[in-house]
Design a protein around this motif. Structure first.
Motif, mmCIF file in Angstrom:
data_model
loop_
_atom_site.group_PDB
_atom_site.id
_atom_site.type_symbol
_atom_site.label_atom_id
_atom_site.label_comp_id
_atom_site.label_asym_id
_atom_site.label_seq_id
_atom_site.Cartn_x
_atom_site.Cartn_y
_atom_site.Cartn_z
ATOM 1 N N ILE A 196 0.857 -1.177 0.000
ATOM 2 C CA ILE A 196 0.000 0.000 0.000
ATOM 3 C C ILE A 196 0.897 1.233 0.000
ATOM 4 O O ILE A 196 1.887 1.285 0.733
ATOM 5 N N LEU A 197 0.571 2.201 -0.829
ATOM 6 C CA LEU A 197 1.270 3.489 -0.804
ATOM 7 C C LEU A 197 0.513 4.431 0.131
ATOM 8 O O LEU A 197 -0.709 4.580 0.021
ATOM 9 N N ARG A 198 1.234 5.052 1.055
ATOM 10 C CA ARG A 198 0.626 5.998 1.985
ATOM 11 C C ARG A 198 1.386 7.322 1.911
ATOM 12 O O ARG A 198 2.559 7.392 2.234
ATOM 13 N N GLU A 199 0.686 8.359 1.494
ATOM 14 C CA GLU A 199 1.290 9.685 1.339
ATOM 15 C C GLU A 199 0.681 10.623 2.378
ATOM 16 O O GLU A 199 -0.539 10.794 2.444
ATOM 17 N N HIS A 200 1.538 11.241 3.177
ATOM 18 C CA HIS A 200 1.073 12.146 4.232
ATOM 19 C C HIS A 200 1.637 13.542 3.991
ATOM 20 O O HIS A 200 2.844 13.708 3.802
ATOM 21 N N GLN A 201 0.749 14.540 4.012
ATOM 22 C CA GLN A 201 1.167 15.921 3.763
ATOM 23 C C GLN A 201 0.541 16.839 4.806
ATOM 24 O O GLN A 201 -0.655 16.734 5.108
ATOM 25 N N GLU A 202 1.351 17.741 5.349
ATOM 26 C CA GLU A 202 0.884 18.702 6.342
ATOM 27 C C GLU A 202 1.068 20.110 5.794
ATOM 28 O O GLU A 202 2.164 20.494 5.386
ATOM 29 N N LYS A 203 -0.032 20.879 5.771
ATOM 30 C CA LYS A 203 -0.007 22.251 5.262
ATOM 31 C C LYS A 203 -0.722 23.167 6.249
ATOM 32 O O LYS A 203 -1.689 22.752 6.894
ATOM 33 N N GLU A 204 -0.258 24.403 6.346
ATOM 34 C CA GLU A 204 -0.936 25.377 7.188
ATOM 35 C C GLU A 204 -0.504 26.780 6.798
ATOM 36 O O GLU A 204 0.469 26.977 6.065
ATOM 37 N N ASN A 205 -1.223 27.756 7.308
ATOM 38 C CA ASN A 205 -0.834 29.152 7.143
ATOM 39 C C ASN A 205 -1.684 29.983 8.098
ATOM 40 O O ASN A 205 -2.736 29.545 8.559
ATOM 41 N N THR A 206 -1.213 31.198 8.382
ATOM 42 C CA THR A 206 -1.950 32.077 9.275
ATOM 43 C C THR A 206 -3.042 32.813 8.503
ATOM 44 O O THR A 206 -2.953 32.989 7.279
ATOM 45 N N PHE A 207 -4.062 33.247 9.214
ATOM 46 C CA PHE A 207 -5.112 34.059 8.603
ATOM 47 C C PHE A 207 -4.502 35.298 7.945
ATOM 48 O O PHE A 207 -4.877 35.669 6.834
ATOM 49 N N GLU A 208 -3.573 35.930 8.641
ATOM 50 C CA GLU A 208 -2.976 37.170 8.146
ATOM 51 C C GLU A 208 -2.306 36.971 6.796
ATOM 52 O O GLU A 208 -2.528 37.744 5.854
ATOM 53 N N LYS A 209 -1.504 35.921 6.671
ATOM 54 C CA LYS A 209 -0.781 35.698 5.417
ATOM 55 C C LYS A 209 -1.719 35.261 4.299
ATOM 56 O O LYS A 209 -1.498 35.591 3.124
ATOM 57 N N LEU A 261 -18.725 28.610 6.003
ATOM 58 C CA LEU A 261 -19.862 27.699 6.007
ATOM 59 C C LEU A 261 -19.792 26.675 4.873
ATOM 60 O O LEU A 261 -20.585 25.740 4.819
ATOM 61 N N ASP A 262 -18.825 26.840 3.984
ATOM 62 C CA ASP A 262 -18.692 25.961 2.827
ATOM 63 C C ASP A 262 -18.144 24.602 3.271
ATOM 64 O O ASP A 262 -17.076 24.534 3.885
ATOM 65 N N PRO A 263 -18.827 23.493 2.987
ATOM 66 C CA PRO A 263 -18.313 22.175 3.378
ATOM 67 C C PRO A 263 -16.993 21.825 2.703
ATOM 68 O O PRO A 263 -16.263 20.957 3.172
ATOM 69 N N ASN A 264 -16.666 22.516 1.596
ATOM 70 C CA ASN A 264 -15.400 22.282 0.890
ATOM 71 C C ASN A 264 -14.413 23.420 1.129
ATOM 72 O O ASN A 264 -13.559 23.704 0.289
ATOM 73 N N GLN A 265 -14.492 24.058 2.310
ATOM 74 C CA GLN A 265 -13.636 25.207 2.596
ATOM 75 C C GLN A 265 -12.156 24.845 2.573
ATOM 76 O O GLN A 265 -11.318 25.655 2.183
ATOM 77 N N ALA A 266 -11.825 23.630 2.977
ATOM 78 C CA ALA A 266 -10.417 23.213 2.976
ATOM 79 C C ALA A 266 -9.857 23.177 1.562
ATOM 80 O O ALA A 266 -8.735 23.635 1.313
ATOM 81 N N ASP A 267 -10.631 22.638 0.629
ATOM 82 C CA ASP A 267 -10.172 22.585 -0.759
ATOM 83 C C ASP A 267 -10.019 23.995 -1.335
ATOM 84 O O ASP A 267 -9.107 24.267 -2.110
ATOM 85 N N ALA A 268 -10.921 24.906 -0.944
ATOM 86 C CA ALA A 268 -10.905 26.260 -1.486
ATOM 87 C C ALA A 268 -9.634 27.019 -1.094
ATOM 88 O O ALA A 268 -9.091 27.783 -1.885
ATOM 89 N N VAL A 269 -9.147 26.776 0.131
ATOM 90 C CA VAL A 269 -8.000 27.547 0.627
ATOM 91 C C VAL A 269 -6.683 26.777 0.518
ATOM 92 O O VAL A 269 -5.605 27.330 0.778
ATOM 93 N N SER A 270 -6.745 25.532 0.105
ATOM 94 C CA SER A 270 -5.571 24.660 0.122
ATOM 95 C C SER A 270 -4.358 25.250 -0.600
ATOM 96 O O SER A 270 -3.226 25.147 -0.126
ATOM 97 N N SER A 271 -4.573 25.891 -1.736
ATOM 98 C CA SER A 271 -3.441 26.413 -2.526
ATOM 99 C C SER A 271 -2.768 27.603 -1.854
ATOM 100 O O SER A 271 -1.686 28.024 -2.278
ATOM 101 N N TYR A 272 -3.377 28.157 -0.800
ATOM 102 C CA TYR A 272 -2.790 29.282 -0.076
ATOM 103 C C TYR A 272 -2.016 28.828 1.159
ATOM 104 O O TYR A 272 -1.484 29.661 1.891
ATOM 105 N N LEU A 273 -1.945 27.524 1.366
ATOM 106 C CA LEU A 273 -1.264 26.996 2.541
ATOM 107 C C LEU A 273 0.177 26.618 2.206
ATOM 108 O O LEU A 273 0.513 26.309 1.055
#
Length: 303
Positions: A250-263, A277-289
């Motif tokens: 099994i291939l297991r890929e783990h990725q950790e991303k984060e960023n501050t509100f300010e940045k 309120l968007d259930p897909n809010q994580a996907d929406a902001v992912s490229s900014y992390l």
């Protein structure tokens, strides 16, 4: 018994990000007919699937009651638990060799919330005010045994002969085959479940969930921890699991991303109430992390 009518067609996968957790990706498949029966059998109540050498199934229950929460707290050694805890939920991959199991479950996930010192603590905006207020006062310090944001280091549980095991796990440079997952293969079985969720005393949200889809030649799953501490930061921990039925690992890929509100705001992303309120809010902001960690390993089935 092959179940052709379980295939799902929801749009064009070419426009879908395979690293997204949105249901549209996990449920997107070909609507084209095939003349070849597929060797699989769905479990009763569509709870899972038998395919190749695997039984892949999900177990879903309601949230734990107060008695169950006390038992769960003692078992994991954490005093404060998420408000919405689905402690009996799990996703399981059971191999026909009778000895290997890969599982995503709430109990082990909560174990990963214990404090390790690897991350700096996340503070709400009012924390500095509280610190100033208690300075010089006789204030009792509480013993904290877990990360209050419920950030977990959990990446899944490997069992061999019924016992937790780290055998047969090694780092790799091999990647999950993105192009293969973009193919318009029929989806034989799909499911999603929540392991826990908490609104962090109205300071944001923390959620751990997983989704899985099974195709004729492979299986792909996503375990996602999503954290939003309003006015402070967002954090996204994704563990992707891929197995080709003709391979022995099994291939297991783990990725950790984060960023501050300010940045994130400085980069031009609008963190509006609609987004929150968007259930897909994580996907929406992912490229900014910002990616903090990325590791991939192979989990061999036979050792």
């Amino acid at each position: 018994v092959a179940q052709r009518d379980q295939r799902r067609g929801h749009g064009d996968r070419k426009s879908v990000d395979i690293f997204s957790s949105s249901s549209s990706f996990f449920m997107t498949s070909s609507t084209e007919e095939t003349n070849q029966d597929l060797p699989y059998e769905l479990l009763p109540a569509n709870a899972g699937i038998n395919i190749s050498q695997w039984k892949i199934h999900a177990h879903k229950c309601s949230m734990l009651n107060s008695i169950e929460r006390d038992y769960f707290s003692d078992k994991v050694g954490i005093g404060s638990l998420p408000v919405m805890l689905y402690g009996k939920n799990f996703l399981e991959f059971v191999h026909s060799n009778g000895s290997f199991v890969f599982q995503l479950n709430a109990i082990d996930a909560m174990q990963g919330c214990k404090l390790t010192g690897e991350r700096d603590p996340v503070l709400v905006p009012a924390a500095n005010l509280w610190a100033k207020k208690k300075h010089g006062e006789d204030v009792k310090t509480l013993a904290i045994d877990h990360d209050w944001t419920f950030t977990t280091t959990y990446r899944g549980s490997v069992l061999r002969q019924g016992n937790p095991s780290q055998e047969g796990i090694e780092p790799t440079t091999e990647s999950i085959p993105i192009e293969r997952l973009k193919r318009r293969d029929p989806i034989l079985w799909y499911d999603e479940l929540t392991l826990f969720e908490d609104e962090l005393d109205d300071n944001g949200t923390a959620t751990l969930s997983c989704k899985v889809r099974v195709m004729p030649s492979c299986v792909f799953a996503l375990l996602r921890f999503w954290l939003r501490v309003d006015g402070v930061l967002v954090r996204l921990l994704d563990t992707r699991i891929f197995h080709s039925f003709d391979s022995n690992y099994i291939l297991r890929e783990h990725q950790e991303k984060e960023n501050t509100f300010e940045k994130i705001l400085q980069a031009g992303f609008l963190m509006s109430s609609e987004w929150q309120l968007d259930p897909n809010q994580a996907d929406a902001v992912s490229s900014y992390l910002v990616t903090k960690r990325s590791v991939t390993d192979k989990i061999y089935i036979d050792v």
